[in-house]
Write a protein that holds these residues in place. Structure first.
Motif, PDB file in Angstrom:
ATOM      1  N   ALA A  63      36.386  34.584 -11.352  1.00  0.00           N
ATOM      2  CA  ALA A  63      35.148  34.033 -10.788  1.00  0.00           C
ATOM      3  C   ALA A  63      35.479  33.114  -9.609  1.00  0.00           C
ATOM      4  N   TYR A  64      36.516  32.307  -9.769  1.00  0.00           N
ATOM      5  CA  TYR A  64      36.930  31.404  -8.689  1.00  0.00           C
ATOM      6  C   TYR A  64      37.372  32.192  -7.455  1.00  0.00           C
ATOM      7  N   LYS A  65      38.192  33.227  -7.659  1.00  0.00           N
ATOM      8  CA  LYS A  65      38.640  34.060  -6.531  1.00  0.00           C
ATOM      9  C   LYS A  65      37.451  34.692  -5.815  1.00  0.00           C
ATOM     10  N   ALA A  66      36.512  35.197  -6.586  1.00  0.00           N
ATOM     11  CA  ALA A  66      35.332  35.837  -6.002  1.00  0.00           C
ATOM     12  C   ALA A  66      34.499  34.822  -5.210  1.00  0.00           C
ATOM     13  N   LEU A  67      34.336  33.617  -5.758  1.00  0.00           N
ATOM     14  CA  LEU A  67      33.570  32.580  -5.051  1.00  0.00           C
ATOM     15  C   LEU A  67      34.256  32.131  -3.765  1.00  0.00           C
ATOM     16  N   GLN A  68      35.583  32.143  -3.769  1.00  0.00           N
ATOM     17  CA  GLN A  68      36.318  31.782  -2.560  1.00  0.00           C
ATOM     18  C   GLN A  68      36.128  32.835  -1.468  1.00  0.00           C
ATOM     19  N   ALA A  69      35.975  34.082  -1.873  1.00  0.00           N
ATOM     20  CA  ALA A  69      35.810  35.176  -0.922  1.00  0.00           C
ATOM     21  C   ALA A  69      34.368  35.319  -0.440  1.00  0.00           C
ATOM     22  N   GLU A  70      33.433  34.927  -1.301  1.00  0.00           N
ATOM     23  CA  GLU A  70      32.007  35.154  -0.999  1.00  0.00           C
ATOM     24  C   GLU A  70      31.181  34.128  -1.755  1.00  0.00           C
ATOM     25  N   ASN A  71      30.652  33.142  -1.047  1.00  0.00           N
ATOM     26  CA  ASN A  71      29.996  32.030  -1.736  1.00  0.00           C
ATOM     27  C   ASN A  71      28.642  32.374  -2.366  1.00  0.00           C
ATOM     28  N   LYS A  72      28.098  33.537  -2.090  1.00  0.00           N
ATOM     29  CA  LYS A  72      26.830  33.960  -2.723  1.00  0.00           C
ATOM     30  C   LYS A  72      27.069  34.914  -3.896  1.00  0.00           C
ATOM     31  N   ILE A  73      28.328  35.141  -4.245  1.00  0.00           N
ATOM     32  CA  ILE A  73      28.656  36.110  -5.291  1.00  0.00           C
ATOM     33  C   ILE A  73      28.129  35.672  -6.664  1.00  0.00           C
ATOM     34  N   GLY A  74      27.807  34.408  -6.798  1.00  0.00           N
ATOM     35  CA  GLY A  74      27.224  33.926  -8.049  1.00  0.00           C
ATOM     36  C   GLY A  74      25.941  34.647  -8.417  1.00  0.00           C
ATOM     37  N   THR A  75      25.291  35.282  -7.439  1.00  0.00           N
ATOM     38  CA  THR A  75      24.096  36.070  -7.752  1.00  0.00           C
ATOM     39  C   THR A  75      24.432  37.290  -8.602  1.00  0.00           C
ATOM     40  N   MET A  76      25.721  37.655  -8.645  1.00  0.00           N
ATOM     41  CA  MET A  76      26.163  38.820  -9.425  1.00  0.00           C
ATOM     42  C   MET A  76      27.007  38.425 -10.632  1.00  0.00           C
ATOM     43  N   LEU A  77      27.104  37.152 -10.890  1.00  0.00           N
ATOM     44  CA  LEU A  77      27.892  36.676 -12.024  1.00  0.00           C
ATOM     45  C   LEU A  77      26.937  36.166 -13.105  1.00  0.00           C
ATOM     46  N   PRO A  78      27.301  36.182 -14.371  1.00  0.00           N
ATOM     47  CA  PRO A  78      28.530  36.709 -14.948  1.00  0.00           C
ATOM     48  C   PRO A  78      28.482  38.225 -15.066  1.00  0.00           C
TER      49      PRO A  78
END
Length: 132
Positions: A63-78
């Motif tokens: 999750a941390y790696k994904a957030l570092q790459a794309e700060n809006k990726i939380g819309t697809m998490l968890p």
């Protein structure tokens, strides 16, 4: 490529939830959320459905790696798993395929993370019927 991984398994609903949770833990995931759709729909709409639960799984390093790459990726998490009752002692377990969902983002940096997460989630599905 399908947007989900899925398998059918035998056992009770609660046993299946426990197996999925244990397999996710082996892959480094914890359950952040549980949504009991049967109870929710009964409470909100007074309708009856078979057991159906959504488990929101998270692997913090990914999750941390994904957030570092794309700060809006939380819309697809968890990463969501569903466990649904098909019949007596017949369950279906499905989860998101991150490789497909991440294609919509269009960020090449996410591809490696999505591939690793997809592999781990698919392992859970593949190993579900091997659990005692």
């Amino acid at each position: 490529m399908s947007y989900y991984f899925s398998t059918n398994t035998m056992g009770t609903f609660d046993e299946t939830i426990d197996k999925v949770t244990a397999l996710l833990k082996q892959e480094g995931f914890g359950i952040l959320t549980e949504i009991d759709m049967k109870q929710t729909l009964k409470n909100k709409l007074d309708v009856d459905i078979k057991n159906y639960k959504i488990l929101g799984a998270c692997n913090p390093p990914f999750a941390y790696k994904a957030l570092q790459a794309e700060n809006k990726i939380g819309t697809m998490l968890p990463c969501n798993f569903i466990v649904q009752e098909l019949g007596p002692n017949q369950m279906e377990v499905s989860c998101i395929n991150p490789m497909v969902s991440m294609q919509a983002v269009g960020n090449d940096t996410l591809k490696d993370v999505a591939q690793e997460v997809s592999s781990k989630l698919e392992n859970v599905i593949k190993n579900l019927n091997n659990e005692a």
